[in-house]
Design an enzyme around this catalytic site. Sequence first.
Site, PDB file in Angstrom:
ATOM      1  N   GLN A 227      35.788  37.779  66.805  1.00 53.21           N
ATOM      2  CA  GLN A 227      35.389  38.914  65.974  1.00 53.21           C
ATOM      3  C   GLN A 227      35.562  38.600  64.486  1.00 53.21           C
ATOM      4  O   GLN A 227      35.161  39.376  63.640  1.00 53.21           O
ATOM      5  CB  GLN A 227      36.236  40.148  66.312  1.00 53.21           C
ATOM      6  N   ARG A 374      39.995  49.417  69.843  1.00 50.07           N
ATOM      7  CA  ARG A 374      39.422  50.441  68.967  1.00 50.07           C
ATOM      8  C   ARG A 374      40.495  51.373  68.434  1.00 50.07           C
ATOM      9  O   ARG A 374      40.394  52.587  68.545  1.00 50.07           O
ATOM     10  CB  ARG A 374      38.368  51.245  69.722  1.00 50.07           C
ATOM     11  N   CYS A 375      41.543  50.787  67.847  1.00 52.34           N
ATOM     12  CA  CYS A 375      42.697  51.616  67.475  1.00 52.34           C
ATOM     13  C   CYS A 375      42.845  51.778  65.979  1.00 52.34           C
ATOM     14  O   CYS A 375      43.730  52.499  65.523  1.00 52.34           O
ATOM     15  CB  CYS A 375      43.976  51.052  68.066  1.00 52.34           C
ATOM     16  N   GLU A 744      35.674  53.655  65.766  1.00 46.52           N
ATOM     17  CA  GLU A 744      36.897  53.936  66.515  1.00 46.52           C
ATOM     18  C   GLU A 744      37.290  55.415  66.565  1.00 46.52           C
ATOM     19  O   GLU A 744      38.233  55.784  67.243  1.00 46.52           O
ATOM     20  CB  GLU A 744      38.046  53.104  65.934  1.00 46.52           C
TER      21      GLU A 744
END
Lengths: 789, 307
Positions: A227, A374-375, A744
Site C-alpha cells: 500500500q 480501515r481504522c 474509513e
Amino acid sequence: MTTTEHKPHTSPEIGGLGHSRRRVEDARFIEGRGNYVDDITLPGMLHMAIHRSPLAHARIISIDTSAAEAVDGVVAVVTGELLAGYNLAWMPTLSGDTQAVLATDKVRFQGQEIAAVIATDRYVAQDAARLVEVEYEDLEPIVNPQRALEEDAVLIRDDKEDQTSNLCFEWESGDKTATDEAFAKADKIVSLETHYPRSHPAPLETCGIVADVDSATGQATLYMTSQAPHAHRTVFALVAGLAEQNIRIVSPDLGGGFGNKVPVYPGYVVATAASLVIGQPVKWVETRTENLISTGFARDYYMKGELAVTNDGKILGLKVDMLADEGAFYADAQPSKFRAGLFHIVTGSYDYPAAYVTTRGAYTNKAPGGVAYRCSFRVTEASYLIERLVQNAAYELGLDPAEFRSSNFIQADQFPYHSPTGFVYDSGDYETAMRKAMDMVGYADIQAEKEQARKEGRLVGIGMASFTEVVGAGHGEDYDIIGLKMFDSAELRVHPTGKAILKLGVKSQGQGHETTFAQIVAEELGIPAGDVKVVEGDTDNTPYGLGTYASRSTPVAGAATAVISRKLREKAKKIAAHLLEASEEDLEWETGKFFVAGDPESSVSIQDIAFAAYTNPPPDLEAGLEGVHYYDPPNMTYPFGTYIVVVDVDPESGQWKVRRMIAVDDCGVKINPMIVEGQIQGGLTEGFAMSSMQHITFDETGNCLGSNFMDYLVPTAWETPRFELGETVTPSPHHPIGAKGVGESATVGSPAAYVNAVVDALQHMGVTNIEMPMSADRVWHAMQENSGG
Amino acid sequence: MYPSKFDYLAPETLEEALAVLAERGDEVKILAGGQSLIPMMKLRFAEPATLLDINRIPGLDAIDIQNGHVRVQALARHADVVRSAVIKEENDLMAGAAPWIADPIVRNLGTVCGSLAHHDPEGDWASVMLALDAEVVAVSKEGVTHFHPGADGTQHTGGTRVISIQDFLVDMFTTSLYPTELLTEVRVPRYERGGGNYQKLERKVGDYATVGVATHIELGDDDRITKAGIALTSVYAHNLKVTDAETALVGQAPSDELFAEAGRIASAACDPASDTRGSAEYKRHIVGLFTERSLAESLKIAQGGQS
C-alpha cells in the site's frame, strides 16, 4: 460552514467532480484479467515457503534443515542464522521497534517465521517446509496484556537490552489537571470498561512478493503487495543496505489492503535476500492461514472510559485509560509521535474543555501489527468508546441519547474547533447530520414502538453513533512515518494531443483511484476523465509518496492532483494568451477552454493549448505542459456523520437482526458519489462484521483460533443488512476541492451504532454493555445476568 | 491450495470404481462434492494417497421414490435436494434442512451421501437422517473378501449392504462403511400424515451449526403422535438421536407442555462444549428451546399447515 448542495460543474462527457463515473478498473477485474503479484511469472523463478512456529512462546534449541534440503527440487533452506551473516536476522518495524525476520533465539508467537525453503516448484517448497525440524524448550505463553504486565510474567523481549518488563510503551494526551478539575465539578461520572477485540483486515488477496535481484547489475525489482511502495523502498534501502536507486518496487493490482499491506513482512525480506544470494527470482505468496495468523492484525485495546457529566446533561470532561495488546513486536504502522495512533480524537463530536488519555502497550505472544483494518490510526477504537459512553451517560441521566448528543455537539459556528487533545477540527455540522438520520429512520416512531413491543414480549432497540473521523495525515510538522513527512504527490503531463497521464505516490487497493483522480484533473483542466490515465505503484515511474492508508489518498494526493492541475492551468493561460494574441488578464476560464472576456468566440481549448505547448510555445516559456506537486496538507480533515441502527432481539435465544441501518455521511465534496457509496457500504459491512461475528481469538496456550475463513468470519451478502444512505455536504475549508476522504468513516463509525442498538433493546433490564462480537450467546447471557433469569 | 501429493482416478463405471476400492482400500478417499474433503486436504488434515472421483459415473444422482422410500443417491447435491419436487412433496424435514446446509456455493457441489460418509458431528444431514430412521446402501466388489480395519476381524464377501443410519454412524468422522465400500444412496421411509423441521443456529451463512435440531413427527387418525424423531447437531461427540425424547412423545396427544418436556429431555441428553461459537450452558439452553420450537413447527406441518 453551511451544508450545501453540490451539483457537477462539468458535463458527463468531461466527468469532473460529482459524476458517478463507472470505475475504469473494473472491466479487467471482473473479467479476471487483473495483474496481481501471484500472476507474475519470471524466467527461472523459484518458489518460497515458510516454516512457522507451532508454539506461541519457546526457546529454540536447534533447527535441523537437512531433511528439507534433501528433497528433490529444493535449492536452499534459509534460516535466521544464515540471515544474521548479512545482518538481516532482525529488521526495524514502522513503530521503531525491531522484529525477527527469521527466529534465531526464541519464537514469540504462533506462526512466527523460522525458516524458508526455496525450491523449483511451489508444492515442493511447501512439502519441504514441513520437514524442517525445530527443537523447542517451552516457555510460558502470554496471551493477554494484563498477564504480560504482572511482575512474574516471563520476559518476551529478552532480545532487547534495556527491556526489563513486557511494557512496550506508555503514552498520554490531554491535560490531567484540567480533567481532574472537571471531574471534581461533575454531578455524575459515567464509566465503561470494554475490549475492542482483535480482528484482522483479511484482504481477499494475501500478501506476497516476486523478488528479482539482478546479481550482475545489483538492480532489485520487487513486485510486492504494498500500500506504500515508496516508503517500502526506503525501508528496504535501510534494512537490506541496497542502494535506493537500485530498488524498484512495483505494487501491481492489489486485491484489497485495509491496512494489512502497510507493514513490511519477514517474507518480503527473506525472498529478496534469497533472490540476491541465489541470483534467480523468488516468489512468495502467503496462504490464507499464514495471512490470518502472522500479518498485521487490528485493534485489541482494553479501554476504560469515564465521562464527567452534570445532571442537566452537559459533558464536562473525559478520562480514558487503555491497555493495548501489541503482540510480540511493536509494529503498528502509524505516525512516530503518536504511540496510540490518533486515538486521542476520542473526545468525539462533543464540546467540553478537558480530556486526559493514558495508554500502556504490552508485548504478548501474539502476531504483531496493530494499526489496520480501515481504522484511521485507531480512530475506530476512539469512536467506539466515546459513542458507547455517550449512550450510557444518557441512560444514566434519564435523557434521550439523541437529545443528550445534541446538547453537547460542537456547534456549526465553532469551527475551526480546537479539541482538548490538540486537534483542530476543520468543519462540521453534526446536528444537521443527526437530524437527517433521525428523520430517515422515523426516530420517534421507533421509540414509541419499543415500549409497545416490550408489552408484547418483543425486544426492539435503536442505537446511534455520531462519529467524527480524523483523516488525511497529515501536516509534515506533526506527522511522519519513520521520519518521512506525510506529504503526498502528483505528477501530471498533458501530451500534445490533449491526453494526460497522472502519476501518484499513493496506491489503490480497490478504492478506484484510476477513476476518481482522473475526475479531479477533468474538473480542473476540462480534459475528459477518459483521456486521463492514472499511474500508481511503480516507484521508478511515480513521484515519491507515503501511500494509501488512513483515508489519506483524497485528502493528500487528491489535493496534490488539484494543485498541479491548477498550476498547469496557469501555464495553459500563458499559452492561450499567446495563441489568442490577447493579454493574460483579459482571459477567462470556462471548463476546457480560455476565452477573451466579452468575446466568447475568441477561445482556445485545452487540447489546442496542449498541442501548442509542444509545437508553438510562447518564446519566453519553456515547452511542455507538465509538472509535479508535493502537497503537505495544512491540517487533517474531519469527516463525520450519524449512523442509526434498529434491531429486533429474540428474547429467548439472544439472536438479533438488524431491521434498519441508516447512514448519513458527510465527507465534504464528493469526487464520485457512486464510489463514495461503495466505500460506505463496505465499511458498514465491516462494522457489522466486527460487531456481530469477527474476532481473532487465542486459547490459553496461544493457539490462534481464527486461522481460516471457517473460524474467522467474513459476512456474505446473505446476512449483511440492507443499508439506507443519506448525506450532508460540508466542504473542508482547507482542501483545494473541499474533499475530506471517506475510506474509513463507516468502519470507524458503525460498530458503536450496532452495539448501542442491541444494548438499547436490553437497557430496561439493566444491561449497559455487551462485548463485541455480540454473539447470540453473549446477548442471551447479558439478559440472564440482568433479569434474574 | 497445497495438498500433499495424491493419485487422481476418475472411473466412468461403478464396476471400475469398486475395483479401485477393492484394490487400494483405505488409502482411497472418494471425491463426490469435495466440500469437506478438499478443504481438509488443503490444510493437510487429510492426505489421501488416492482420490477416487465418482462424478463421471452415470446413474448415481437420482432423488426419487423406490419401494416405499425416498431415495437420495450418492451424486445428488444439496442444491438438488433444495430444488427437488419429490422432496418437497414427500419429506418436510429434508426439505426444511436442505436450505440450511452451508452456503449456496457449497450446496451446488456438496452431496448428502458425502456428508453422511464424512460424519462430521457438526454436519446437519446426519441429524436429519437419525430423526427419520434412514438407511444407507453400500456396495463393494463381489467375490473378494473385504476387511473392516476398525471392527475386529469383521469381513464380508462384497455386494450390497443395507445399513440402518444408527449402525452406520459410529462416532465422529467414523462410520461402519468398509474402506472398500462405496455409499451409493440414503433412503428414508415415506409417511402418510407427518411433518418435520430443522432449526439451526449459525453465526453466518456457511458456518457449521452452533446448535442444530432436527424433528419429525407422524400423527395417527386419533391425532396422537405415532412416530417421533429428534436428533441434535454440534452438541455431542457425534450427531445425537434423543431416543428418550422420542419415546416420551409417541402415543401422546401433542401439546406445548409435551414439547417442552421433550425439549428438557434433549437439553439434558446433549453434552456441548464451550467454544468460540458459544458456551456450553447457552448451547444447552438452545437445544431445549429449538427442540420445542421445531416440534411445534413439525406439528403445524403435520396438521396441514404450510411448511
